[in-house]
Design a protein around this motif. Sequence first.
Motif, PDB file in Angstrom:
ATOM      1  N   ARG A  58       0.841  -1.201   0.000  1.00  0.00           N
ATOM      2  CA  ARG A  58       0.000   0.000   0.000  1.00  0.00           C
ATOM      3  C   ARG A  58       0.873   1.246   0.000  1.00  0.00           C
ATOM      4  NH1 ARG A  58      -2.562   2.937   4.591  1.00  0.00           N
ATOM      5  NH2 ARG A  58      -1.656   1.452   6.030  1.00  0.00           N
ATOM      6  N   MET A  59       1.964   1.182   0.798  1.00  0.00           N
ATOM      7  CA  MET A  59       2.821   2.339   0.907  1.00  0.00           C
ATOM      8  C   MET A  59       3.548   2.639  -0.401  1.00  0.00           C
ATOM      9  SD  MET A  59       5.650   3.074   3.475  1.00  0.00           S
ATOM     10  CE  MET A  59       7.154   3.701   2.886  1.00  0.00           C
ATOM     11  N   LEU A  60       3.942   1.587  -1.095  1.00  0.00           N
ATOM     12  CA  LEU A  60       4.667   1.803  -2.341  1.00  0.00           C
ATOM     13  C   LEU A  60       3.728   2.319  -3.424  1.00  0.00           C
ATOM     14  CD1 LEU A  60       6.985  -1.297  -2.326  1.00  0.00           C
ATOM     15  CD2 LEU A  60       7.467   1.015  -1.557  1.00  0.00           C
ATOM     16  N   ILE A  61       2.462   1.916  -3.320  1.00  0.00           N
ATOM     17  CA  ILE A  61       1.484   2.344  -4.317  1.00  0.00           C
ATOM     18  C   ILE A  61       1.321   3.859  -4.286  1.00  0.00           C
ATOM     19  CG2 ILE A  61      -0.976   2.280  -4.935  1.00  0.00           C
ATOM     20  CD1 ILE A  61      -0.787  -0.724  -3.868  1.00  0.00           C
ATOM     21  N   ASP A  62       1.165   4.431  -3.057  1.00  0.00           N
ATOM     22  CA  ASP A  62       1.024   5.885  -3.057  1.00  0.00           C
ATOM     23  C   ASP A  62       2.307   6.603  -2.633  1.00  0.00           C
ATOM     24  OD1 ASP A  62      -1.691   4.880  -1.255  1.00  0.00           O
ATOM     25  OD2 ASP A  62       0.146   5.377  -0.171  1.00  0.00           O
ATOM     26  N   ALA A  63       3.441   6.014  -2.982  1.00  0.00           N
ATOM     27  CA  ALA A  63       4.714   6.624  -2.616  1.00  0.00           C
ATOM     28  C   ALA A  63       4.892   7.984  -3.302  1.00  0.00           C
ATOM     29  CB  ALA A  63       5.863   5.704  -2.990  1.00  0.00           C
ATOM     30  N   SER A  64       5.086   9.008  -2.477  1.00  0.00           N
ATOM     31  CA  SER A  64       5.349  10.343  -3.019  1.00  0.00           C
ATOM     32  C   SER A  64       6.868  10.513  -3.143  1.00  0.00           C
ATOM     33  CB  SER A  64       4.819  11.379  -2.034  1.00  0.00           C
ATOM     34  OG  SER A  64       5.571  11.251  -0.849  1.00  0.00           O
ATOM     35  N   ASN A  65       7.304  11.689  -3.555  1.00  0.00           N
ATOM     36  CA  ASN A  65       8.739  11.958  -3.608  1.00  0.00           C
ATOM     37  C   ASN A  65       9.373  11.927  -2.231  1.00  0.00           C
ATOM     38  OD1 ASN A  65       8.658  12.230  -6.329  1.00  0.00           O
ATOM     39  ND2 ASN A  65       8.379  14.454  -6.275  1.00  0.00           N
TER      40      ASN A  65
END
Length: 288
Positions: free
Chosen positions: A155-162
């Motif tokens: 889940r975290m990698l899916i919405d990973a921001s800069n």
Amino acid sequence: AAKEAGRSQFRFYDPNMQYAARERRRLSKDLLGALDNNELLLHYQPVVDLDTHQVVKAEALIRWKHPEKGFVSPAYFIPFAEDSGMIISIGEWVFRTAADQLAKWHRSGFTQFQVGLNVSPVQFRGEGLNETEWIAYLAQLGLPGSAIVVELTERMLIDASNVTSDKLLAFRDAGIQVALDDFGTGYSSLAYLRKMDIDFLKIDQSFVRNLSTHSEDLVLCEAIVVMAHKLGLKVIAEGVETVEQRDLLAGIGCDYGQGYLFSRPIPADDFTTLLRSGLSACEHTNGK
Ligand code: C2E
Ligand code: MG
Ligand code: MG
Ligand code: MG
């Protein structure tokens, strides 16, 4: 009309639901004091090399001992901690407590030992953890970055921001390792495997639970192991409860296992005893 409205709204007055909501509010309020009241603690669960049967790592798992309710599951309270932002201070405490403990294990001779920490996506946002401070803290303890594994979810990698990527990059530069937790339960895992620099896949326990010789789950686990190895990653199977599961996983080349077969998560002092005496002692008490 009133009757109809009453009927359509009935579910809002479901006593169980109301109780659950009240309970949730109360627990999330109580959690505010949990750190200061020393109600949080870490347990450690061994991760076992399936070839050598040695305990080579531990996963740190948070425990909340509520003064009246007893142990409250992290699966229940971590979401409120994330909603309220408390996960930041809880996450700092988890990191420091685990790092302090790991430094003791390294000093007593287990210099290759690693500890895995679960890190919430909220900690990887701008106002979250300070990666420079974390790295400095490890250095101050004399620990190499490679002694720490951060466990992230898909889940975290899916919405990973800069910001997330920058923090991860700083960790990678310091030698900190990365595991992808609950692997197989998300949905865009494969693309992210290519994009992110990851060291370990943790196969979710739902794939391990029903493993048997001719099961589809065994086929899936084997496919994950083959793919991971070709990508240069090591695989940890979660939720290993039986000798049969362990042997099937070893048979398909899975690198590590974690689960009640080897040991439940236990307090740090018990873990030290386990490290000293080896797993055979604990297999007798926890093996099924
Ligand atoms: P997770 O990271 O996937 O952790 C593995 C969970 O599986 C743990 O549950 C562990 O106790 C449980 N487990 C281990 N072996 C077995 C087994 O053989 N059978 C079964 N049925 N379960 C097994 P736990 O400790 O209740 O933690 C639940 C989740 O809470 C963790 O899942 C993690 O997502 C989260 N969590 C725990 N500690 C922390 C923390 O310090 N920070 C954050 N952000 N999340 C945490
Ligand atoms: Mg984990
Ligand atoms: Mg998991
Ligand atoms: Mg192997």
